[in-house]
Enzyme design. Structure first.
Site, PDB file in Angstrom:
ATOM      1  N   ARG A 106     -17.560  44.998  24.863  1.00 39.61           N
ATOM      2  CA  ARG A 106     -17.209  44.181  23.691  1.00 39.61           C
ATOM      3  C   ARG A 106     -16.769  42.787  24.099  1.00 39.61           C
ATOM      4  NH1 ARG A 106     -15.060  46.576  19.109  1.00 39.61           N
ATOM      5  NH2 ARG A 106     -13.320  45.132  19.082  1.00 39.61           N
TER       6      ARG A 106
ATOM      7  N   ARG B 230     -18.119  35.134  31.057  1.00 41.05           N
ATOM      8  CA  ARG B 230     -18.963  33.931  31.175  1.00 41.05           C
ATOM      9  C   ARG B 230     -18.491  32.975  32.258  1.00 41.05           C
ATOM     10  NH1 ARG B 230     -15.912  32.533  25.946  1.00 41.05           N
ATOM     11  NH2 ARG B 230     -17.272  33.798  24.651  1.00 41.05           N
TER      12      ARG B 230
ATOM     13  N   ARG C 100      -6.725  57.041  18.393  1.00 43.68           N
ATOM     14  CA  ARG C 100      -5.540  56.375  18.918  1.00 43.68           C
ATOM     15  C   ARG C 100      -4.797  55.773  17.740  1.00 43.68           C
ATOM     16  NH1 ARG C 100      -3.450  57.716  23.413  1.00 43.68           N
ATOM     17  NH2 ARG C 100      -2.654  55.633  23.924  1.00 43.68           N
TER      18      ARG C 100
ATOM     19  N   ARG D 169       0.299  44.356  23.629  1.00 45.33           N
ATOM     20  CA  ARG D 169       0.250  42.920  23.327  1.00 45.33           C
ATOM     21  C   ARG D 169       1.333  42.526  22.338  1.00 45.33           C
ATOM     22  NH1 ARG D 169      -5.856  43.333  20.689  1.00 45.33           N
ATOM     23  NH2 ARG D 169      -5.355  44.998  19.259  1.00 45.33           N
TER      24      ARG D 169
ATOM     25  N   GLU E 183       2.911  45.687  20.139  1.00 44.94           N
ATOM     26  CA  GLU E 183       2.007  46.795  19.834  1.00 44.94           C
ATOM     27  C   GLU E 183       2.104  47.879  20.884  1.00 44.94           C
ATOM     28  OE1 GLU E 183      -1.582  44.457  18.275  1.00 44.94           O
ATOM     29  OE2 GLU E 183      -2.428  46.358  18.930  1.00 44.94           O
TER      30      GLU E 183
ATOM     31  N   TYR F  76     -16.041  52.684  16.269  1.00 38.30           N
ATOM     32  CA  TYR F  76     -15.160  51.552  16.589  1.00 38.30           C
ATOM     33  C   TYR F  76     -15.791  50.287  16.009  1.00 38.30           C
ATOM     34  CZ  TYR F  76     -12.196  48.742  19.825  1.00 38.30           C
ATOM     35  OH  TYR F  76     -11.302  47.870  20.390  1.00 38.30           O
TER      36      TYR F  76
ATOM     37  N   ASP G   5     -16.024  46.708  14.070  1.00 36.13           N
ATOM     38  CA  ASP G   5     -15.289  45.502  13.694  1.00 36.13           C
ATOM     39  C   ASP G   5     -15.493  45.288  12.196  1.00 36.13           C
ATOM     40  OD1 ASP G   5     -14.335  44.909  16.212  1.00 36.13           O
ATOM     41  OD2 ASP G   5     -16.135  43.798  16.776  1.00 36.13           O
TER      42      ASP G   5
HETATM   43  N1  UDP Z   1      -9.284  44.863  27.401  1.00 37.79           N
HETATM   44  C1  UDP Z   1      -8.744  44.719  28.665  1.00 37.79           C
HETATM   45  N2  UDP Z   1      -7.819  43.747  28.889  1.00 37.79           N
HETATM   46  C2  UDP Z   1      -7.420  42.909  27.910  1.00 37.79           C
HETATM   47  C3  UDP Z   1      -7.986  43.033  26.618  1.00 37.79           C
HETATM   48  C4  UDP Z   1      -8.903  44.043  26.397  1.00 37.79           C
HETATM   49  O1  UDP Z   1      -9.075  45.461  29.564  1.00 37.79           O
HETATM   50  O2  UDP Z   1      -6.565  42.049  28.173  1.00 37.79           O
HETATM   51  C5  UDP Z   1     -10.259  45.956  27.181  1.00 37.79           C
HETATM   52  C6  UDP Z   1      -9.572  47.232  26.716  1.00 37.79           C
HETATM   53  O3  UDP Z   1     -10.262  48.320  27.273  1.00 37.79           O
HETATM   54  C7  UDP Z   1      -9.756  47.181  25.231  1.00 37.79           C
HETATM   55  C8  UDP Z   1     -11.151  46.583  25.127  1.00 37.79           C
HETATM   56  O4  UDP Z   1     -11.169  45.631  26.177  1.00 37.79           O
HETATM   57  O5  UDP Z   1      -9.682  48.449  24.634  1.00 37.79           O
HETATM   58  C9  UDP Z   1     -11.461  45.950  23.796  1.00 37.79           C
HETATM   59  O6  UDP Z   1     -10.496  44.951  23.525  1.00 37.79           O
HETATM   60  P1  UDP Z   1     -10.389  44.254  22.106  1.00 37.79           P
HETATM   61  O7  UDP Z   1      -9.447  43.127  22.248  1.00 37.79           O
HETATM   62  O8  UDP Z   1     -11.764  43.972  21.623  1.00 37.79           O
HETATM   63  O9  UDP Z   1      -9.755  45.419  21.254  1.00 37.79           O
HETATM   64  P2  UDP Z   1      -9.123  45.464  19.785  1.00 37.79           P
HETATM   65  O10 UDP Z   1      -8.706  44.067  19.421  1.00 37.79           O
HETATM   66  O11 UDP Z   1     -10.170  46.078  18.910  1.00 37.79           O
HETATM   67  O12 UDP Z   1      -7.944  46.358  19.978  1.00 37.79           O
END
Ligand code: UDP
Length: 365
Positions: free
Chosen positions: A172, A176, A249, A280, A300, A348, A350
């Site tokens: 996801r 880059r 989860r 976070r 969170e 999952y 968006d």
């Molecule tokens: N992820 C990570 N480090 C980060 C942020 C995300 O490894 O700092 C990984 C983690 O496995 C997470 C996935 O990327 O579940 C998807 O993150 P995203 O931010 O897209 O998740 P959401 O906002 O849907 O919780």
């Protein structure tokens, strides 16, 4: 005779798009939700004049022009671009993984240097065909990025070892070799001016909505109220978990109002080390460039879902996906019931994918 054409269980984004479109086509809809408010997990609560994303941060992004134009009927979107910061011990990095991240990590400057460093680390892993999240991350970014920015965060977020998680979760995130901190690759992005609750309110305008109404109790008392049911809750709960429970989860938020105008300088700060218990901290005002005197932050904490908790993320590993397929077979045999949304489809999704799925479903019916 039925009183309504459609009973829509769940006033989240999927339910609201379905209700809006069916109502527009002259169908009589009743929307119910177990919670005491509409908008599902995109609901925002007003605290100190700040839209607080009560069930987790939501940033709308899409490359689907049709979906973008669809959403713009209900709100104007601001120009917020998500650029999270990652904190690992005393170190601070930009996300997603880009030249700013690599430069900070290795003191390098050019894409060539970054590529060489990553290629060297990837070669050391000897992974050719990644089978799980750990292998996927290592073969994409090498050991340093994986250890500092992915492993701890992911294991907190999913409560599972990275070797036991599907690779798609990490795909996801963009990766880059440019100095671009935009978390998403999508063409369109922003936060609705006025907040998400107002968007859903507008979608449901002129319709009968009953909050604080549990679908299962309501249906028992009103078995013939509608010709068709649109169910956006958990598909396994619908069937009384009779094939076993799917795993989800859940997330717990610790929200605080702080007497300062700017706590962390960014809407999203990820804590990627395992030892910090939360994943976070969200500072909600920054999604809308807020100028309020106070600020609201949410820590969170991720946890395994148990009956009675709010489900947030389906755990789309092989075991759960195959159980879901069995529930889907049951669902196919259920007369006049349509399942959809993140929980009904156990995906999952968006937000843009939720809208897309609803619009596609509408074409079918
Ligand atoms: N992820 C990570 N480090 C980060 C942020 C995300 O490894 O700092 C990984 C983690 O496995 C997470 C996935 O990327 O579940 C998807 O993150 P995203 O931010 O897209 O998740 P959401 O906002 O849907 O919780």
């Amino acid at each position: 005779m039925h009183q309504y054409d459609y009973l829509i269980a769940g006033a989240g984004l999927y339910g609201a798009v379905m209700a809006h479109e069916l109502n527009k086509r002259g169908k009589k809809c009743l929307v119910i939700d177990r919670r005491d408010h509409i908008a599902g997990n995109i609901y925002c609560e007003d605290i100190e004049g700040i839209h607080v994303h009560k069930y987790g941060a939501h940033i709308f992004h899409t490359s689907n022009k049709k979906v973008w134009e669809y959403m713009n009927q209900f709100a104007e979107f601001n120009n917020y671009i998500n650029s999270p910061i990652a904190v690992y011990k005393e170190e601070l990095y930009n996300l997603p993984f880009n030249m700013n991240t690599f430069s900070k990590m290795w003191g390098i400057r050019t894409p060539q240097e970054a590529k060489e460093m990553i290629a060297k680390q990837v070669a050391q892993t000897n992974i050719t065909d990644p089978q799980n999240l750990e292998e996927q991350a290592l073969s994409l970014a090498g050991r340093d990025v994986y250890e500092k920015l992915i492993k701890g965060y992911t294991e907190k977020q999913w409560g599972r070892d990275c070797k036991d998680l599907p690779a798609f979760i990490i795909k996801r995130l963009p990766f880059r070799y440019t100095y671009d901190n935009n978390y998403f690759n999508d063409r369109y992005q922003g936060i609705p001016v006025g907040g998400y609750t107002a968007v859903v309110e507008k979608m449901l305008e002129g319709m009968e909505v009953r909050t604080g109404t549990d679908f299962f109790e309501f249906r028992e008392e009103n078995p013939d109220i509608a010709e068709t049911i649109i169910f956006t809750g958990m598909i396994d709960e619908y069937f009384g978990y009779k094939l076993g429970a799917l795993e989800y989860r859940s997330v717990r938020f610790e929200t605080e109002v702080l007497d300062c105008d700017n706590y962390q300088g960014n809407a999203v700060v990820n804590y990627t080390e395992r030892e910090v218990p939360y994943t976070r901290i969200i500072e909600h005002k920054h999604f809308e460039f807020g100028k309020q005197e106070k600020t609201v932050i949410s820590r969170e904490y991720s946890s395994e879902w148990k009956v009675g908790m709010d489900p947030y993320y389906p755990v789309n590993d092989e075991k759960n996906n195959s159980l879901f397929e069995q529930y889907k077979e049951l669902a196919a045999g259920e007369q006049n019931v349509i399942f959809g949304g993140r929980l009904g489809d156990y995906k999952y999704y968006d937000m843009d994918k939720v809208v897309e799925a609803a619009l596609n479903r509408l074409e079918e019916i």
